[in-house]
Design a protein around this motif. Sequence first.
Motif, PDB file in Angstrom:
ATOM      1  N   GLN A  20       0.823  -1.207   0.000  1.00 44.20           N
ATOM      2  CA  GLN A  20       0.000   0.000   0.000  1.00 44.20           C
ATOM      3  C   GLN A  20       0.859   1.259   0.000  1.00 44.20           C
ATOM      4  N   GLN A  21       2.007   1.203   0.648  1.00 46.01           N
ATOM      5  CA  GLN A  21       2.886   2.362   0.674  1.00 46.01           C
ATOM      6  C   GLN A  21       3.402   2.725  -0.715  1.00 46.01           C
ATOM      7  N   ASN A  22       3.279   1.806  -1.645  1.00 46.96           N
ATOM      8  CA  ASN A  22       3.792   2.016  -3.005  1.00 46.96           C
ATOM      9  C   ASN A  22       2.769   2.683  -3.928  1.00 46.96           C
ATOM     10  N   THR A  23       1.571   2.951  -3.434  1.00 41.82           N
ATOM     11  CA  THR A  23       0.482   3.434  -4.290  1.00 41.82           C
ATOM     12  C   THR A  23       0.838   4.710  -5.041  1.00 41.82           C
ATOM     13  N   GLN A  24       1.336   5.702  -4.342  1.00 44.10           N
ATOM     14  CA  GLN A  24       1.602   6.997  -4.982  1.00 44.10           C
ATOM     15  C   GLN A  24       2.669   6.857  -6.075  1.00 44.10           C
ATOM     16  N   ALA A  25       3.701   6.070  -5.808  1.00 42.60           N
ATOM     17  CA  ALA A  25       4.763   5.893  -6.796  1.00 42.60           C
ATOM     18  C   ALA A  25       4.229   5.224  -8.058  1.00 42.60           C
ATOM     19  N   VAL A  26       3.414   4.183  -7.894  1.00 41.87           N
ATOM     20  CA  VAL A  26       2.891   3.460  -9.050  1.00 41.87           C
ATOM     21  C   VAL A  26       1.911   4.323  -9.836  1.00 41.87           C
ATOM     22  N   ASN A  78       6.738  -2.699 -15.592  1.00 41.18           N
ATOM     23  CA  ASN A  78       6.093  -3.712 -14.753  1.00 41.18           C
ATOM     24  C   ASN A  78       5.106  -3.131 -13.754  1.00 41.18           C
ATOM     25  N   THR A  79       4.658  -1.896 -13.972  1.00 42.01           N
ATOM     26  CA  THR A  79       3.712  -1.317 -13.025  1.00 42.01           C
ATOM     27  C   THR A  79       2.383  -2.070 -12.950  1.00 42.01           C
ATOM     28  N   GLN A  82      -0.142  -6.027  -6.922  1.00 42.77           N
ATOM     29  CA  GLN A  82       0.341  -6.209  -5.550  1.00 42.77           C
ATOM     30  C   GLN A  82      -0.400  -5.289  -4.579  1.00 42.77           C
ATOM     31  N   ILE A  83      -0.561  -4.030  -4.979  1.00 43.84           N
ATOM     32  CA  ILE A  83      -1.222  -3.051  -4.119  1.00 43.84           C
ATOM     33  C   ILE A  83      -2.657  -3.458  -3.836  1.00 43.84           C
ATOM     34  N   LYS A  98      -0.296  -7.790  -1.599  1.00 48.90           N
ATOM     35  CA  LYS A  98       0.700  -8.848  -1.734  1.00 48.90           C
ATOM     36  C   LYS A  98       2.118  -8.261  -1.769  1.00 48.90           C
ATOM     37  N   PRO A  99       3.035  -8.860  -1.049  1.00 46.31           N
ATOM     38  CA  PRO A  99       4.434  -8.454  -1.166  1.00 46.31           C
ATOM     39  C   PRO A  99       5.031  -9.032  -2.444  1.00 46.31           C
ATOM     40  N   TYR A 100       6.243  -8.600  -2.769  1.00 52.98           N
ATOM     41  CA  TYR A 100       6.935  -9.240  -3.888  1.00 52.98           C
ATOM     42  C   TYR A 100       7.211 -10.692  -3.528  1.00 52.98           C
ATOM     43  N   GLU A 101       6.874 -11.595  -4.434  1.00 51.77           N
ATOM     44  CA  GLU A 101       7.161 -13.020  -4.280  1.00 51.77           C
ATOM     45  C   GLU A 101       7.612 -13.556  -5.630  1.00 51.77           C
ATOM     46  N   SER A 102       8.616 -14.399  -5.625  1.00 49.17           N
ATOM     47  CA  SER A 102       9.144 -14.913  -6.893  1.00 49.17           C
ATOM     48  C   SER A 102       8.079 -15.679  -7.677  1.00 49.17           C
ATOM     49  N   ALA A 103       7.175 -16.374  -6.988  1.00 51.43           N
ATOM     50  CA  ALA A 103       6.143 -17.152  -7.686  1.00 51.43           C
ATOM     51  C   ALA A 103       5.199 -16.243  -8.472  1.00 51.43           C
ATOM     52  N   SER A 104       4.679 -15.192  -7.830  1.00 52.83           N
ATOM     53  CA  SER A 104       3.758 -14.292  -8.532  1.00 52.83           C
ATOM     54  C   SER A 104       4.498 -13.471  -9.582  1.00 52.83           C
TER      55      SER A 104
END
Length: 266
Positions: free
Chosen positions: A30-36, A84-85, A91-92, A96-102
């Motif tokens: 969620q903290q990444n919302t503004q950047a994305v 890759n946005t 994720q937002i 979900k956090p970054y995960e290699s599977a997703s």
Amino acid sequence: MKPLIAVLPLLFVAAGVSAKTVPVTTDLAQQNTQAVLWMQHAGEYRALCYQAYNTAMMAFDAAKARNSGKLAVMVDLDETMLDNTPYAAWQIQQHKPYESASWNKWVNAVQTPALAGAVAFANYVTKQGGTMFYVSNRSVRTFEATKANLLQAGFPNVSDVTLRLKRETSDKAPRLQSIEADGYKVVLFLGDNLNDFPELNTYHQLNEVRNATVDAHQQAFGQRFVLLPNPSYGDWEPGLGKGYYQLSDEQKAQLRNNSLKPWNGQ
């Protein structure tokens, strides 16, 4: 009553300090919302991408005038050539956090668009006699999907030779050395992360060292190194403190908050 009255001011002070130092949310996605949102919608971001590629074209022309032989340009992929946005936005919304599977599922979907101006830049270098090397820390297990994605987007000269993904280490220095061992002279680097420029030796360094390194090489940016903007993620984040990736999400959120340099309000 007197002891209680004496304690009350201390409680209010503590509450004030707590309000200033406790992060609003520990949901890191969620903290990444503004950047994305900025990367997906702002004309300013698009303009910076064009500016970076225009600068890179001029830098390549200048390097070509000074050098002979097999000239190469080494570029990163994610947030340098490819956007890759959509994965970050997923994720937002899914918390979900970054995960290699997703992440690998996203890569294998072959849906990653090119950044504005990226394909034109790659074609320019190729037409001017240079060789594009696509050096990414995507896993080699996603090689076929990544190759298909680049070709689908229109990137030139994508092959088993020019596409070099991560096998054993995310340090790109060995892959730069392998390109040079093949007889190429890398005259220009493009990336969104200082680690995309192996000559700078910022791999796994804290931000104090990373910033000092940038200052020491300031004249090379725009000439040998061209950086694309990426406020969403990067190695500046673990650069905030030692052992960053061993921290819990709550500890990471606290470290992010504590790393802010705020105005004192006066």
